[in-house]
Each structure stands twice: as C-alpha cells, then as structure tokens.
Scaffold this motif. Sequence first.
Motif, PDB file in Angstrom:
ATOM      1  N   ALA A  61       7.198   2.740 -15.622  1.00  0.00           N
ATOM      2  CA  ALA A  61       7.199   4.193 -15.523  1.00  0.00           C
ATOM      3  C   ALA A  61       6.237   4.722 -14.469  1.00  0.00           C
ATOM      4  CB  ALA A  61       6.851   4.808 -16.880  1.00  0.00           C
ATOM      5  N   VAL A  62       5.421   3.852 -13.883  1.00  0.00           N
ATOM      6  CA  VAL A  62       4.397   4.273 -12.921  1.00  0.00           C
ATOM      7  C   VAL A  62       4.922   4.090 -11.504  1.00  0.00           C
ATOM      8  CG1 VAL A  62       2.071   3.810 -12.035  1.00  0.00           C
ATOM      9  CG2 VAL A  62       2.531   3.702 -14.496  1.00  0.00           C
ATOM     10  N   HIS A  63       4.744   5.109 -10.664  1.00  0.00           N
ATOM     11  CA  HIS A  63       5.119   5.014  -9.252  1.00  0.00           C
ATOM     12  C   HIS A  63       4.094   4.154  -8.508  1.00  0.00           C
ATOM     13  CE1 HIS A  63       8.480   7.789  -9.267  1.00  0.00           C
ATOM     14  NE2 HIS A  63       7.757   8.642  -9.966  1.00  0.00           N
ATOM     15  N   GLU A  64       4.579   3.098  -7.835  1.00  0.00           N
ATOM     16  CA  GLU A  64       3.745   2.190  -7.049  1.00  0.00           C
ATOM     17  C   GLU A  64       4.421   1.966  -5.703  1.00  0.00           C
ATOM     18  OE1 GLU A  64       1.907  -0.738 -10.419  1.00  0.00           O
ATOM     19  OE2 GLU A  64       4.090  -0.809 -10.165  1.00  0.00           O
ATOM     20  N   ALA A  65       3.662   2.153  -4.615  1.00  0.00           N
ATOM     21  CA  ALA A  65       4.248   2.031  -3.279  1.00  0.00           C
ATOM     22  C   ALA A  65       3.122   1.850  -2.271  1.00  0.00           C
ATOM     23  CB  ALA A  65       5.091   3.264  -2.950  1.00  0.00           C
ATOM     24  N   ALA A  66       3.468   1.982  -0.964  1.00  0.00           N
ATOM     25  CA  ALA A  66       2.493   1.904   0.129  1.00  0.00           C
ATOM     26  C   ALA A  66       1.733   0.589   0.121  1.00  0.00           C
ATOM     27  CB  ALA A  66       1.532   3.090   0.081  1.00  0.00           C
ATOM     28  N   ALA A  67       2.443  -0.518  -0.072  1.00  0.00           N
ATOM     29  CA  ALA A  67       1.814  -1.841  -0.103  1.00  0.00           C
ATOM     30  C   ALA A  67       1.595  -2.370   1.307  1.00  0.00           C
ATOM     31  CB  ALA A  67       2.674  -2.818  -0.894  1.00  0.00           C
ATOM     32  N   SER A  68       0.433  -2.944   1.532  1.00  0.00           N
ATOM     33  CA  SER A  68       0.106  -3.592   2.799  1.00  0.00           C
ATOM     34  C   SER A  68      -0.617  -4.894   2.498  1.00  0.00           C
ATOM     35  CB  SER A  68      -0.781  -2.674   3.646  1.00  0.00           C
ATOM     36  OG  SER A  68      -1.200  -3.323   4.827  1.00  0.00           O
ATOM     37  N   VAL A  69      -0.279  -5.957   3.231  1.00  0.00           N
ATOM     38  CA  VAL A  69      -0.857  -7.281   3.001  1.00  0.00           C
ATOM     39  C   VAL A  69      -1.565  -7.731   4.273  1.00  0.00           C
ATOM     40  CG1 VAL A  69      -0.330  -9.702   2.466  1.00  0.00           C
ATOM     41  CG2 VAL A  69       0.860  -7.859   1.259  1.00  0.00           C
ATOM     42  N   ASN A  70      -2.737  -8.338   4.129  1.00  0.00           N
ATOM     43  CA  ASN A  70      -3.485  -8.809   5.293  1.00  0.00           C
ATOM     44  C   ASN A  70      -2.739  -9.928   6.007  1.00  0.00           C
ATOM     45  OD1 ASN A  70      -3.884 -10.797   3.331  1.00  0.00           O
ATOM     46  ND2 ASN A  70      -6.039 -11.106   3.811  1.00  0.00           N
ATOM     47  N   ALA A  71      -3.170 -10.268   7.222  1.00  0.00           N
ATOM     48  CA  ALA A  71      -2.469 -11.255   8.038  1.00  0.00           C
ATOM     49  C   ALA A  71      -2.457 -12.632   7.402  1.00  0.00           C
ATOM     50  CB  ALA A  71      -3.100 -11.315   9.434  1.00  0.00           C
ATOM     51  N   ALA A  72      -3.484 -12.947   6.597  1.00  0.00           N
ATOM     52  CA  ALA A  72      -3.528 -14.239   5.905  1.00  0.00           C
ATOM     53  C   ALA A  72      -2.540 -14.299   4.753  1.00  0.00           C
ATOM     54  CB  ALA A  72      -4.942 -14.503   5.399  1.00  0.00           C
ATOM     55  N   GLY A  73      -2.029 -13.148   4.323  1.00  0.00           N
ATOM     56  CA  GLY A  73      -1.032 -13.107   3.264  1.00  0.00           C
ATOM     57  C   GLY A  73      -1.593 -13.273   1.869  1.00  0.00           C
ATOM     58  N   ASP A  74      -2.926 -13.118   1.692  1.00  0.00           N
ATOM     59  CA  ASP A  74      -3.517 -13.378   0.381  1.00  0.00           C
ATOM     60  C   ASP A  74      -4.207 -12.166  -0.237  1.00  0.00           C
ATOM     61  OD1 ASP A  74      -5.776 -13.192   1.953  1.00  0.00           O
ATOM     62  OD2 ASP A  74      -6.487 -15.237   1.566  1.00  0.00           O
ATOM     63  N   LEU A  75      -4.014 -10.986   0.328  1.00  0.00           N
ATOM     64  CA  LEU A  75      -4.634  -9.787  -0.222  1.00  0.00           C
ATOM     65  C   LEU A  75      -3.735  -8.588   0.041  1.00  0.00           C
ATOM     66  CD1 LEU A  75      -7.171  -8.592  -1.589  1.00  0.00           C
ATOM     67  CD2 LEU A  75      -8.126  -8.245   0.700  1.00  0.00           C
ATOM     68  N   MET A  76      -3.420  -7.857  -1.020  1.00  0.00           N
ATOM     69  CA  MET A  76      -2.577  -6.665  -0.924  1.00  0.00           C
ATOM     70  C   MET A  76      -3.354  -5.447  -1.387  1.00  0.00           C
ATOM     71  SD  MET A  76       0.912  -5.660  -3.064  1.00  0.00           S
ATOM     72  CE  MET A  76       2.042  -6.694  -2.130  1.00  0.00           C
ATOM     73  N   VAL A  77      -3.188  -4.342  -0.687  1.00  0.00           N
ATOM     74  CA  VAL A  77      -3.651  -3.043  -1.148  1.00  0.00           C
ATOM     75  C   VAL A  77      -2.429  -2.142  -1.274  1.00  0.00           C
ATOM     76  CG1 VAL A  77      -4.138  -2.193   1.184  1.00  0.00           C
ATOM     77  CG2 VAL A  77      -5.291  -1.153  -0.762  1.00  0.00           C
ATOM     78  N   PHE A  78      -2.391  -1.323  -2.323  1.00  0.00           N
ATOM     79  CA  PHE A  78      -1.251  -0.437  -2.529  1.00  0.00           C
ATOM     80  C   PHE A  78      -1.715   0.788  -3.297  1.00  0.00           C
ATOM     81  CE2 PHE A  78      -1.413  -3.025  -6.300  1.00  0.00           C
ATOM     82  CZ  PHE A  78      -0.991  -2.213  -7.342  1.00  0.00           C
ATOM     83  N   SER A  79      -0.804   1.724  -3.526  1.00  0.00           N
ATOM     84  CA  SER A  79      -1.142   2.986  -4.186  1.00  0.00           C
ATOM     85  C   SER A  79      -0.375   3.142  -5.486  1.00  0.00           C
ATOM     86  CB  SER A  79      -0.831   4.173  -3.272  1.00  0.00           C
ATOM     87  OG  SER A  79      -1.572   4.109  -2.072  1.00  0.00           O
ATOM     88  N   ARG A  80      -1.064   3.711  -6.468  1.00  0.00           N
ATOM     89  CA  ARG A  80      -0.430   4.229  -7.669  1.00  0.00           C
ATOM     90  C   ARG A  80      -0.674   5.729  -7.711  1.00  0.00           C
ATOM     91  NH1 ARG A  80      -2.142  -0.469 -12.089  1.00  0.00           N
ATOM     92  NH2 ARG A  80      -0.427  -1.906 -11.576  1.00  0.00           N
ATOM     93  N   PHE A  81       0.249   6.454  -8.376  1.00  0.00           N
ATOM     94  CA  PHE A  81       0.212   7.911  -8.336  1.00  0.00           C
ATOM     95  C   PHE A  81       0.117   8.496  -9.732  1.00  0.00           C
ATOM     96  CE2 PHE A  81       2.255   6.303  -4.594  1.00  0.00           C
ATOM     97  CZ  PHE A  81       1.640   7.009  -3.572  1.00  0.00           C
ATOM     98  N   ASP A  82      -0.755   9.507  -9.897  1.00  0.00           N
ATOM     99  CA  ASP A  82      -0.943  10.121 -11.206  1.00  0.00           C
ATOM    100  C   ASP A  82       0.107  11.199 -11.457  1.00  0.00           C
ATOM    101  OD1 ASP A  82      -1.716  12.425  -9.865  1.00  0.00           O
ATOM    102  OD2 ASP A  82      -3.837  12.263 -10.391  1.00  0.00           O
TER     103      ASP A  82
END
Length: 373
Positions: free
Chosen positions: A151-172
């Motif tokens: 039920a939670v909106h999750e998007a805007a995912a980005s992964v570092n060049a090494a492929g081992d770390l992701m940052v993304f957004s959740r929305f209230d």
Amino acid sequence: MARLRLKEVRRVLQSVLAILVFTACGPEVNSPLKKPTGSSESADAWNAPTGNAVSGATLFDGWQDLREVAAPVTVNGGWTDSVTVMPDGKRLFFGYTRLDSGQFFDSSGAVQNPSGPSRTGMTGDAFKIFQADLTTSGWQVSFHPVNGNPAVHEAAASVNAAGDLMVFSRFDVNGVGTLYYSSLSGGVWSAASVLPTTPAVNTPNPACTNDNGFIVGTLSGGLTLYFESSRDDLAGTTCRADGKNRLYFTNYTTATGFTAPQLVPGLDGGLPNEDDTQISLTPDKQTVFFTRAHSTAYGVFTADWNGTTFTNVRQIISPNFVAPFTSKLAMVGEANLATTSSGKILYMMCGIASSEAGGHAPATKVCRMRKPN
C-alpha cells in the motif's frame, strides 16, 4: 500551457510511510532478485531495443535520436516513472503504478483510474520499484525485493556503480518524500532503512520533501549522496514557502558518518520560480544532469565540474509546446547517463501528450537519446 513535471504530481499521491531506524545494514529481505535469462554480458547497450521516435522536442549539445524504450519496459496504460540506468547501460530501475498517468495529471490527482497491467510481483496499485536487465533477447523486467508494504508508494530508486547500494523514496499521506536505502550482500538486498535527520539528510521538519537520491561511491569506501529537497535552511527545520526544490549533497564514511548537507555548488541559479530536481552524475562526478523549471525554461540541463563548482550550465532537451500537441513530448526529466564504446546514452522519463485539451493527458514512457562518439 501548464508545464507538468513528474516530481510535482507525485506529491499528491496518497501512501503510508514506514519509519525505520537508520543502521548500517538492516535485516535481510527473504526474496532475492530474480536473475535474468539470456546473456547480459554480450548485450549491446548502444543498440538496446527501442520503440517509437519521440517528436515535439528540441535537442542540444549534440544529442539526437530521442525514442521510447521498447516493451516490456514500456507498457500501454498505467504510469511509469523515475528511471535510472547503470553506467554500462545494461540495467534500468524505474517506478510503476497501474494508475493512469494522463488522467491523473489532467485532473490534478482527482482521477486515480488503474488503466495499466499488473506487473509481476504487484499486489496493489501503489508505485513499486522494478529492475530491467538488457539481454541478447531484449529487456527483462523484475519486481525488486526492496519493495515493502504493497500500500506504500515507493519509487525514485538509484543504485551506485558497484551495484551494492540503493537509495529510493517512500511517500507519506501528503505525498512528501523521505529517503531510504538498502545494501546488497551475498546476493540479498537488506530491508530498507531510513536515512538520518541528524545530520539532516532527511529533514527533521516532516513537511519538507527529500527525494530523488543519487549515490556515487560505496558504504565501505565512502560515498557522496546527492538529492533534492524543499527545505529552506540547511538544517531542514523550515520548508520553502513556494514548495520549490534545490539540489544538495552529503558525504559519508564509516568513520564519520554523514556530513551536514550542503547545496551543490553552481546549480542554484537564482532564477524566477526556479525548481531544480532529479539530479544524477557521472561516476567521476565531473558531469551533472538535472531537471530545471523556471519562468522561461523547462527541461533537462547539464553542467561541468571545474574542481570547485559546476559551470557551463546548459539545457540539452526541451519540449517545444507547439500545437498540435497529441503524440508529442509534453514533459521530460530524470536524466541518467550510460557510456558505451559507441557513445553516450541518456535515459529519461518522457510524457507523451494524448490530448489537445488541458494538460494534454501525457502518457509517461521511459525514453532515451544518444550522442555518438
């Protein structure tokens, strides 16, 4: 003509925010990412499958050949958003919901009609994060295991060049974005953890949005996190009255943690009604791409690092906004660069107008343009 932007309309989405404690690595997610079939190593990123040519745009700086990305990344209906690409051009990340983007935009969020297909892994209509791998047989799309509550909106995912770390957004519930991260170890992505408010990577004021993170580096070796925020002060205690965004960065090491966020040098133009969002950089941090909207211009911009600040800020794509509008570019943003031996590929989100009236009911598509060597 209303210049619609992906970032602005995402704010009105309703969702539920799961608040987690910042740790170096959260508990493991039980389901690892499905591996693509076919060869990825020998796939040709420069000639990745594409669909329709996109018209109604002006390209600058040597860029050319603007086209939609082929199915199954592109689908009929629904709302695809927030694309990022790995530096070699063989893996994409994007957000997707079944809600119809054109109806949503033209009604300012009043019409939330599921018109798109349910992609594999979805159990609801909220935005979820997907991964697309390029193989010799085309793009293969998978539901990413970092996704949480359906039920939670999750998007805007980005992964570092090494492929081992992701940052993304959740929305209230007010559509305000908060930055989360997940790390990969032993082939398994950790459960998402929220980034800290001390120092203020996320703002302590919950009304300010923090979104579209981009990572250069690694947790173990040190990194820089770039993002947008509507904060009015660096500490994030107040939000901008106009709701506009600026671009920020913070550095991280295991020894010192995160530094206090600062404005990205050279990218605050001081322009009327300026709104800067959706930042990405090359792995060497020498070139930046971002979306800018202000009183007299809208589109994707780039700039060059001179050792102290970003200079030579210039536009590289703009919708023409000339009637007839149908089937032409109505909005563009979220540019991310891949580099191949044949040239550069810039992946973006394109809104293709489907109507002459109102906001032109743009259908969102992943698109790309190329710059040959």
